[in-house]
Design a protein around this motif. Structure first.
Motif, mmCIF file in Angstrom:
data_model
loop_
_atom_site.group_PDB
_atom_site.id
_atom_site.type_symbol
_atom_site.label_atom_id
_atom_site.label_comp_id
_atom_site.label_asym_id
_atom_site.label_seq_id
_atom_site.Cartn_x
_atom_site.Cartn_y
_atom_site.Cartn_z
ATOM 1 N N ILE A 23 -3.506 -7.771 -8.927
ATOM 2 C CA ILE A 23 -4.784 -7.298 -8.390
ATOM 3 C C ILE A 23 -5.923 -8.116 -8.989
ATOM 4 C CG2 ILE A 23 -6.337 -5.307 -8.177
ATOM 5 C CD1 ILE A 23 -3.695 -3.636 -9.019
ATOM 6 N N THR A 30 -3.889 -8.878 0.542
ATOM 7 C CA THR A 30 -5.017 -8.303 1.274
ATOM 8 C C THR A 30 -6.297 -8.563 0.495
ATOM 9 O OG1 THR A 30 -4.955 -6.105 0.231
ATOM 10 C CG2 THR A 30 -3.535 -6.456 2.162
ATOM 11 N N THR A 32 -7.045 -5.046 5.710
ATOM 12 C CA THR A 32 -7.522 -6.299 5.127
ATOM 13 C C THR A 32 -8.730 -6.819 5.892
ATOM 14 O OG1 THR A 32 -6.796 -8.424 4.211
ATOM 15 C CG2 THR A 32 -6.058 -7.895 6.458
ATOM 16 N N ARG A 86 -3.470 -7.979 -4.170
ATOM 17 C CA ARG A 86 -4.643 -7.247 -3.702
ATOM 18 C C ARG A 86 -5.901 -7.882 -4.293
ATOM 19 N NH1 ARG A 86 -1.210 -5.548 -0.963
ATOM 20 N NH2 ARG A 86 -0.556 -3.391 -0.576
#
Length: 259
Positions: free
Chosen positions: A87, A181, A237, A137
């Motif tokens: 992330i 995303t 997304t 992410r």
């Protein structure tokens, strides 16, 4: 019930203060190992000390997101410490005020450099690690100012925040084949050190403009970012989520009074 994120690793740029620190705390509470960045060692150390003992480990790196080399170093450090990177919260931002007629090239470059270029640089640096993750992410902290609203003195700031949204829409298409995303959270007026420095009169005026009747908390933004990081948000997304207590909705101050 969302799938647990425990054991995953996140970078939060500009995570030593304000909204970034709130995001870092929310992720650490969820068991995510968090690496925060800040421009001063003392701020980074203070944040790490304050968030010690969370389910997720919190550590820091002094870094400047306007430096591509620093961004690469942050990513390498996160992978070295935790074995992977899942992330990236591109949160670092500045919001100096300046009227259009007074803005210098340096004023404009400073804001664009941190808010927009810094977002691009940390994303670039993290691409390989996020691809290896298999569920990468990216969450960008934008703002209602620029993409939706305006405020005198912040034309350069608003432009930088709108630029972030233009970036994520194309980035979403390029990154989708890599199972990454990228989405943005658009905070309204959130209680941070920066907002408090604006003064009580400013905060009272902003509170009066919010249908929810209160200023936002850093946890409100952290929770939105955490949602975008989940497996369950994997089909979302290139999108932006406004978190402002309804501030952008009224046509006028009178509309709030009619509630």
């Amino acid at each position: 019930m969302f799938t647990s994120l425990q054991g995953r690793t996140a970078i939060v740029t500009g995570g030593s203060k304000g909204i970034g620190r709130g995001i870092a705390e929310t992720f650490a509470d969820a068991g995510v190992n968090v690496v925060v960045t800040g421009r001063t060692e003392s701020d980074v150390d203070a944040c790490v000390a304050a968030l010690a003992g969370k389910p997720g480990a919190v550590s820091g790196v002094k870094a400047d997101v306007t430096s591509q080399e620093d961004c690469r170093r942050v990513v390498a450090t996160a992978v070295e410490r935790h074995g992977a990177l899942d992330i990236v919260c591109a949160n670092a931002g500045i919001f100096p005020s300046g009227r259009i007629e007074d803005l210098t090239p340096d004023d404009i470059e400073e804001v664009i450099g941190v808010n927009f270029k810094g977002t691009v640089y940390i994303v670039q640096a993290a691409l390989a690690a996020l691809t290896d993750s298999g569920h990468g992410r990216i969450i960008v902290t934008s703002s209602i100012t620029g993409p939706i609203t305006g405020f005198p003195g912040w034309s350069h700031y608003g432009a930088s925040k709108a630029a972030q949204l233009g970036f994520i829409r194309t980035a979403a298409m390029e990154l989708a084949p890599k199972n990454i995303t990228i989405n943005a959270v658009l905070p309204g007026n959130i209680v941070t050190e920066g907002l408090i420095e604006m003064g009580q009169e400013y905060m009272d005026g902003m509170t009066a403009a919010i249908p929810a009747g209160r200023l936002g908390s850093v946890a409100d933004i952290g929770n939105a970012a955490l949602f975008f990081a989940t497996d369950e948000a994997g089909f979302i997304t290139g999108q932006s989520l406004v978190v402002d207590g309804g501030q952008v909705l009224p046509e006028s101050q009178e509309a709030i009074g009619e509630q």
